[in-house]
Design a protein around this motif. Structure first.
Motif, PDB file in Angstrom:
ATOM      1  N   ILE A   6       0.854  -1.184   0.000  1.00 33.12           N
ATOM      2  CA  ILE A   6       0.000   0.000   0.000  1.00 33.12           C
ATOM      3  C   ILE A   6       0.888   1.231   0.000  1.00 33.12           C
ATOM      4  CG2 ILE A   6      -1.782   1.314   1.235  1.00 33.12           C
ATOM      5  CD1 ILE A   6      -1.316  -2.311   2.124  1.00 33.12           C
ATOM      6  N   SER A   7       0.736   2.068  -1.015  1.00 31.99           N
ATOM      7  CA  SER A   7       1.449   3.341  -1.054  1.00 31.99           C
ATOM      8  C   SER A   7       0.496   4.425  -0.576  1.00 31.99           C
ATOM      9  CB  SER A   7       1.931   3.660  -2.467  1.00 31.99           C
ATOM     10  OG  SER A   7       2.482   4.960  -2.499  1.00 31.99           O
ATOM     11  N   GLY A   8       0.832   5.043   0.558  1.00 27.18           N
ATOM     12  CA  GLY A   8      -0.022   6.048   1.173  1.00 27.18           C
ATOM     13  C   GLY A   8       0.235   7.461   0.699  1.00 27.18           C
ATOM     14  N   GLY A  76       3.565   1.772   2.819  1.00 23.25           N
ATOM     15  CA  GLY A  76       4.528   2.816   2.497  1.00 23.25           C
ATOM     16  C   GLY A  76       3.932   4.186   2.700  1.00 23.25           C
ATOM     17  N   THR A  77       4.748   5.100   3.212  1.00 18.51           N
ATOM     18  CA  THR A  77       4.295   6.469   3.407  1.00 18.51           C
ATOM     19  C   THR A  77       5.456   7.432   3.248  1.00 18.51           C
ATOM     20  OG1 THR A  77       3.151   8.007   4.893  1.00 18.51           O
ATOM     21  CG2 THR A  77       4.624   6.409   5.925  1.00 18.51           C
ATOM     22  N   PRO A  78       5.213   8.554   2.593  1.00 12.32           N
ATOM     23  CA  PRO A  78       6.190   9.625   2.707  1.00 12.32           C
ATOM     24  C   PRO A  78       6.001  10.268   4.086  1.00 12.32           C
ATOM     25  CG  PRO A  78       4.380  10.320   1.309  1.00 12.32           C
ATOM     26  CD  PRO A  78       4.121   8.899   1.698  1.00 12.32           C
ATOM     27  N   ILE A  79       7.013  10.933   4.558  1.00  9.64           N
ATOM     28  CA  ILE A  79       6.903  11.635   5.832  1.00  9.64           C
ATOM     29  C   ILE A  79       6.613  13.104   5.530  1.00  9.64           C
ATOM     30  CG2 ILE A  79       8.037  12.210   8.006  1.00  9.64           C
ATOM     31  CD1 ILE A  79       7.515   9.160   7.511  1.00  9.64           C
ATOM     32  N   TYR A  80       5.456  13.560   5.943  1.00 10.27           N
ATOM     33  CA  TYR A  80       5.051  14.958   5.787  1.00 10.27           C
ATOM     34  C   TYR A  80       4.906  15.567   7.172  1.00 10.27           C
ATOM     35  CZ  TYR A  80       3.519  13.706   1.014  1.00 10.27           C
ATOM     36  OH  TYR A  80       3.441  13.276  -0.275  1.00 10.27           O
ATOM     37  N   GLN A  81       5.546  16.691   7.404  1.00 10.85           N
ATOM     38  CA  GLN A  81       5.433  17.388   8.690  1.00 10.85           C
ATOM     39  C   GLN A  81       5.668  16.425   9.858  1.00 10.85           C
ATOM     40  OE1 GLN A  81       5.306  20.593   8.588  1.00 10.85           O
ATOM     41  NE2 GLN A  81       4.829  20.750   6.416  1.00 10.85           N
ATOM     42  N   ALA A  82       6.687  15.588   9.729  1.00  8.51           N
ATOM     43  CA  ALA A  82       7.077  14.634  10.769  1.00  8.51           C
ATOM     44  C   ALA A  82       5.955  13.650  11.106  1.00  8.51           C
ATOM     45  CB  ALA A  82       7.577  15.350  12.022  1.00  8.51           C
ATOM     46  N   THR A  85       1.168  10.117   6.164  1.00 11.70           N
ATOM     47  CA  THR A  85       0.192  10.912   5.415  1.00 11.70           C
ATOM     48  C   THR A  85      -1.208  10.765   5.997  1.00 11.70           C
ATOM     49  OG1 THR A  85      -0.343   9.146   3.840  1.00 11.70           O
ATOM     50  CG2 THR A  85       1.485  10.624   3.262  1.00 11.70           C
ATOM     51  N   GLY A  86      -1.990  11.806   5.818  1.00  7.44           N
ATOM     52  CA  GLY A  86      -3.396  11.751   6.215  1.00  7.44           C
ATOM     53  C   GLY A  86      -4.162  10.718   5.421  1.00  7.44           C
ATOM     54  N   ALA A  87      -3.783  10.544   4.150  1.00  7.46           N
ATOM     55  CA  ALA A  87      -4.461   9.557   3.297  1.00  7.46           C
ATOM     56  C   ALA A  87      -4.283   8.147   3.857  1.00  7.46           C
ATOM     57  CB  ALA A  87      -3.933   9.637   1.869  1.00  7.46           C
ATOM     58  N   LEU A  88      -3.074   7.823   4.325  1.00 12.45           N
ATOM     59  CA  LEU A  88      -2.837   6.496   4.888  1.00 12.45           C
ATOM     60  C   LEU A  88      -3.579   6.344   6.214  1.00 12.45           C
ATOM     61  CD1 LEU A  88      -1.549   3.730   4.784  1.00 12.45           C
ATOM     62  CD2 LEU A  88       0.522   4.729   5.785  1.00 12.45           C
ATOM     63  N   LYS A  89      -3.518   7.348   7.053  1.00 10.69           N
ATOM     64  CA  LYS A  89      -4.230   7.278   8.334  1.00 10.69           C
ATOM     65  C   LYS A  89      -5.731   7.141   8.095  1.00 10.69           C
ATOM     66  CE  LYS A  89      -4.949   7.510  12.794  1.00 10.69           C
ATOM     67  NZ  LYS A  89      -6.302   6.998  12.937  1.00 10.69           N
ATOM     68  N   ASN A  90      -6.262   7.890   7.125  1.00 10.05           N
ATOM     69  CA  ASN A  90      -7.677   7.775   6.803  1.00 10.05           C
ATOM     70  C   ASN A  90      -8.024   6.356   6.366  1.00 10.05           C
ATOM     71  OD1 ASN A  90     -10.416   8.822   6.135  1.00 10.05           O
ATOM     72  ND2 ASN A  90      -9.759   8.287   4.066  1.00 10.05           N
ATOM     73  N   LEU A  91      -7.201   5.766   5.509  1.00  9.24           N
ATOM     74  CA  LEU A  91      -7.445   4.385   5.076  1.00  9.24           C
ATOM     75  C   LEU A  91      -7.480   3.454   6.280  1.00  9.24           C
ATOM     76  CD1 LEU A  91      -7.697   2.118   2.948  1.00  9.24           C
ATOM     77  CD2 LEU A  91      -5.189   2.090   2.865  1.00  9.24           C
ATOM     78  N   LEU A  92      -6.508   3.594   7.166  1.00 11.30           N
ATOM     79  CA  LEU A  92      -6.437   2.717   8.333  1.00 11.30           C
ATOM     80  C   LEU A  92      -7.659   2.872   9.241  1.00 11.30           C
ATOM     81  CD1 LEU A  92      -2.634   3.095   9.053  1.00 11.30           C
ATOM     82  CD2 LEU A  92      -3.797   1.019   8.248  1.00 11.30           C
ATOM     83  N   ASP A  93      -8.261   4.047   9.241  1.00  8.72           N
ATOM     84  CA  ASP A  93      -9.456   4.269  10.060  1.00  8.72           C
ATOM     85  C   ASP A  93     -10.659   3.448   9.603  1.00  8.72           C
ATOM     86  OD1 ASP A  93      -8.191   6.003  11.794  1.00  8.72           O
ATOM     87  OD2 ASP A  93      -8.885   7.819  10.773  1.00  8.72           O
ATOM     88  N   HIS A  94     -10.600   2.852   8.433  1.00 10.59           N
ATOM     89  CA  HIS A  94     -11.705   2.036   7.915  1.00 10.59           C
ATOM     90  C   HIS A  94     -11.653   0.582   8.394  1.00 10.59           C
ATOM     91  CE1 HIS A  94     -13.603   4.868   5.158  1.00 10.59           C
ATOM     92  NE2 HIS A  94     -12.396   5.282   4.810  1.00 10.59           N
ATOM     93  N   PHE A  95     -10.580   0.181   9.089  1.00  6.17           N
ATOM     94  CA  PHE A  95     -10.399  -1.232   9.439  1.00  6.17           C
ATOM     95  C   PHE A  95     -10.893  -1.567  10.829  1.00  6.17           C
ATOM     96  CE2 PHE A  95      -7.398  -0.602   6.015  1.00  6.17           C
ATOM     97  CZ  PHE A  95      -7.630  -1.728   5.249  1.00  6.17           C
TER      98      PHE A  95
END
Length: 180
Positions: A6-8, A76-82, A85-95
């Motif tokens: 998963i690329s976040g 996988g995630t890029p690091i934004y603002q330490a 990503t919000g997109a990855l966290k949002n995806l994880l919130d669905h599980f």
């Protein structure tokens, strides 16, 4: 066994390429593996609002179910603002809480600062552990200087070796879980 990456990232190619490199390395180690890359740029995953999965759009439903059907995963995630990503966290919130029980859940992160190499350890790992995922020790942080500027391929031999070791560890651990 099926390994899903998963690329976040919603912008750029580095994270997607790095996750795909793990999938390729795993496939070379075990040709019987099925692999699939889920690049969140290609899906419209709806914002999680606590509703049942059936209430979300088809992309959200499909992505979540693909991930749930995998034997093991690499995130996988890029690091934004330490942070991840919000997109990855949002995806994880669905599980659901036990979504990754008996599944190895590897991590790959990309970023501009070496100071961020512990972000996956302190932000993504606790979330994956909450979902009962087994997080390997050999997770990989990749500084953006490790990529060729034009092709965006990984040119740092050390990083390529760490990706190879992550793939080996993930397969070894998942086989151990499956054979217990």
């Amino acid at each position: 066994m099926k390994l899903i990456g998963i690329s976040g990232a919603l912008a750029g190619d580095k994270t997607s390429l790095a996750v795909n490199d793990v999938l390729v390395a795993a496939q070379l180690l075990d040709s019987s593996l099925q692999t699939e890359l889920i690049d969140l740029r290609e899906y419209e995953v709806e914002f999680a609002v606590g509703a049942p999965l059936a209430d979300y759009n088809e992309d959200t439903w499909n992505v979540v179910n693909k991930i749930l059907s995998a034997d093991f995963l690499v995130f996988g995630t890029p690091i934004y603002q330490a942070s991840i990503t919000g997109a990855l966290k949002n995806l994880l919130d669905h599980f659901p809480e036990n979504a990754f029980k008996y599944k190895v859940t590897g991590m790959v992160a990309t970023g501009w600062s070496d100071k961020h190499f512990l972000v996956p350890e302190y932000q993504l790992k606790p979330v994956l552990s909450y979902f009962k995922g087994l997080v390997p020790t050999g997770n990989v942080f990749i500084h953006n200087d490790s990529f060729n500027e034009e092709s965006e391929e990984i040119i740092d031999r050390n990083v390529a070796d760490r990706i190879q070791k992550l793939a080996e560890e993930m397969i070894y651990l998942q086989q151990g879980i499956n054979n217990r």
